[in-house]
Design a protein around this motif. Structure first.
Motif, PDB file in Angstrom:
ATOM      1  N   GLU A 128       0.889  -1.236   0.060  1.00 13.45           N
ATOM      2  CA  GLU A 128       0.015  -0.191  -0.162  1.00 13.45           C
ATOM      3  C   GLU A 128       0.854   1.263  -0.136  1.00 13.45           C
ATOM      4  OE1 GLU A 128      -2.957   1.993   3.068  1.00 13.45           O
ATOM      5  OE2 GLU A 128      -3.304   0.044   2.757  1.00 13.45           O
ATOM      6  N   ALA A 131       2.449   1.743  -3.420  1.00  8.67           N
ATOM      7  CA  ALA A 131       1.320   1.786  -4.472  1.00  8.67           C
ATOM      8  C   ALA A 131       1.030   3.413  -4.307  1.00  8.67           C
ATOM      9  CB  ALA A 131       0.142   1.295  -4.305  1.00  8.67           C
ATOM     10  N   ALA A 135       1.547   6.448  -7.174  1.00 10.99           N
ATOM     11  CA  ALA A 135       0.289   6.813  -7.621  1.00 10.99           C
ATOM     12  C   ALA A 135       0.460   7.965  -8.509  1.00 10.99           C
ATOM     13  CB  ALA A 135      -0.779   6.880  -6.824  1.00 10.99           C
TER      14      ALA A 135
END
Length: 147
Positions: A128, A131, A135
């Protein structure tokens, strides 16, 4: 989880080393806000360094090798390189050729990083975090004028 190694000449004070290592660690934490950043300092005498095939021919040109998770932002990479070079230059000016610091950034996908007997790609918190770090920026909503 970024790790770095700096190859430099002998001769810098312990305080200068501490300041440099802290500045580099801080720069890495800004780019990769992940705990467990590790750094190594390898010091050499000039007669143990070859530059373009010549030993002891000029001041040593420092090298920083950085191993880290993938980072897509070129601006973040530029900032890290600038901060690493600045920290090395502050510590080694006058002792090394700080006009030619080389920073090598090696990126690894999480499936190629093991820690605590598991791949980091199996760690939901790290997946997470990486990511989110990579992003794409979210577009801003158009500005609306109310009548």
């Amino acid at each position: 989880m970024p790790v770095f190694t700096i190859d430099v000449p002998h001769g810098v004070s312990p305080d200068a080393k501490r300041t440099m290592m802290k500045a580099i660690t801080d720069a890495l934490h800004e780019a990769w806000p992940i705990p467990d950043t590790r750094g190594w300092l390898r010091e050499y005498s000039a007669d143990n360094v070859s530059q373009d095939g010549r030993i002891d021919a000029e001041p040593v040109r420092p090298v920083c090798s950085l191993e880290a998770p993938e980072l897509s932002s070129l601006e973040a990479k530029r900032t890290v390189v600038q901060k690493i070079e600045s920290a090395i230059t502050a510590a080694y000016a006058g002792l090394a050729n700080t006009a030619e610091v080389l920073v090598l950034i090696n990126h690894y996908p999480l499936a190629d990083v093991g820690w605590h007997a598991a791949l980091q790609s199996d760690n939901p918190e790290i997946v997470e975090a990486i990511a989110a770090l990579n992003a794409p920026p979210t577009p801003h909503a158009p500005y609306e004028i109310s009548s």
